[in-house]
Design a protein around this motif. Structure first.
Motif, short mmCIF file in Angstrom:
data_model
loop_
_atom_site.label_atom_id
_atom_site.label_comp_id
_atom_site.label_asym_id
_atom_site.label_seq_id
_atom_site.Cartn_x
_atom_site.Cartn_y
_atom_site.Cartn_z
N ILE A 108 7.50 7.97 4.50
CA ILE A 108 6.13 7.52 4.29
C ILE A 108 5.55 8.30 3.11
CG2 ILE A 108 3.88 7.15 5.33
CD1 ILE A 108 6.14 5.65 6.71
N THR A 135 2.84 10.23 11.00
CA THR A 135 2.71 8.78 10.95
C THR A 135 3.54 8.17 12.07
OG1 THR A 135 2.44 8.84 8.55
CG2 THR A 135 3.03 6.72 9.53
N PHE A 159 -1.20 5.47 10.65
CA PHE A 159 -1.66 6.84 10.51
C PHE A 159 -3.16 6.88 10.37
CE2 PHE A 159 -0.63 5.21 6.35
CZ PHE A 159 -1.64 5.64 5.54
N ARG A 206 -2.49 0.79 7.91
CA ARG A 206 -1.12 0.65 8.37
C ARG A 206 -0.27 0.05 7.27
NH1 ARG A 206 -1.54 -2.93 13.49
NH2 ARG A 206 -3.03 -3.98 12.18
#
Length: 245
Positions: A58, A100, A245, A7
Motif C-alpha cells: 500500500i 491498512t 484505511f 479505500r
C-alpha cells in the motif's frame, strides 16, 4: 490526498502465488457486512491444493499527514510509560502505508461458486485461536485487527493503569463496554456479524482508538510498516480486493 475512510479497490485473479493488482479509489462508506454475503453458514470448501497467495504494498502519493504527539498528562502512568506517544490514524513511512486492512470483498471461485456461499472456517488458513488486542503503553496493539465472525478476541491490559474497552455500537454489531484494571485477567469478546470496520476506544483515555475488521472468511491482512501485506490460501477464482484505511 485520501480521506481517512478512503479505500483502494483492487481487481485480480487469484490463480497464482503472486498476483498483479489494478487499482482505483473510492470514498464510499464501508458495507455493514464487509461484502461477505451475510452471516449465515455456507457449504464446506474442499481444498484441491491449488490455492494461491495475494501480495502487494500500500503506497501513498503526495505529502502524507504527519503524526501528532498525544497529550497523556491526564494519566501519569501513561506519561511515564509512553512519554512520546503519537497518533496512529496515519502511519506512512517512505511512501508506504501501515495499518491498512486488506480483504477480499466478494468474488467467484473457478467453479463459479460465490465466495460468500462457503463456511469461512472451512477455508485453508482459517484461524481457530484467539486474536489478541492488547492495551500497552496507553494505546492499542495492534491499531488495526482482523478477525473472523465469532472468533474470540482476547483483550489484555499490560499497563499499570485501568482501561475501558469499548466496542462502539454499529448497524450490525452491538455495543460492548467493559472496564479492565491493571493485572486483571484477559477479557473475551466475539463479533457475531461481518463488518468493516468496528471502532474501538477507551472511554478513560480518549486518544486510545483501534479498529477491527470482521470477515466471514480468512482472506484478509493488515499492512506492515513497509506497506506490505500477504493473504494466503486463496482458491483460484476472480475477486474484488479492497484496502481500507
Amino acid at each position: 490526498m485520501f480521506s481517512k475512510s478512503a479505500r483502494l479497490w483492487l481487481g485480480l485473479i487469484a490463480a497464482a502465488s503472486l498476483l498483479s493488482l489494478a487499482s482505483s479509489c473510492s470514498n464510499k462508506p464501508p458495507e455493514g457486512d464487509g461484502g461477505n454475503g451475510g452471516d449465515k453458514t455456507g457449504k464446506t470448501y474442499a481444498s484441491k491444493s491449488d490455492e494461491g497467495t495475494i501480495t502487494g504494498k500500500i503506497s501513498y502519493t503526495g505529502a502524507a499527514p504527519e503524526a501528532k504527539k498525544i497529550d497523556t498528562s491526564a494519566d501519569v502512568n501513561c506519561t511515564q510509560k509512553s512519554p512520546n506517544l503519537m497518533t496512529e490514524e496515519w502511519v506512512v513511512k517512505d511512501g508506504k502505508v501501515a495499518n491498512t486492512f486488506v480483504y477480499i470483498k466478494d468474488g467467484t471461485l473457478a467453479d463459479g461458486t460465490k465466495i460468500g456461499d462457503y463456511d469461512g472456517k472451512s477455508f485453508p488458513g482459517a484461524s481457530t485461536s484467539a486474536a489478541v488486542l492488547d492495551q500497552n503503553g496507553c494505546h492499542y496493539k495492534p491499531h488495526v485487527l482482523g478477525v473472523m465472525v465469532n472468533q474470540e478476541i482476547s483483550i489484555t491490559n499490560s499497563d499499570p493503569t485501568q482501561h475501558n474497552i469499548h466496542f462502539q455500537a454499529t448497524k450490525v454489531n452491538p455495543d460492548w463496554n467493559q472496564s479492565q484494571v491493571n493485572g486483571a485477567p484477559a477479557l473475551s469478546h466475539r463479533l457475531a456479524h461481518a463488518e468493516v470496520m468496528v471502532p474501538v476506544k477507551c472511554n478513560q483515555h480518549p486518544w486510545m482508538k483501534s479498529s477491527v475488521g470482521v470477515m466471514k472468511h480468512p482472506f484478509f491482512a493488515v499492512s506492515g510498516e513497509d506497506g506490505s501485506f500477504t493473504i494466503k490460501g486463496v482458491p483460484p477464482g476472480k475477486y474484488t480486493v479492497v484496502a481500507f484505511f
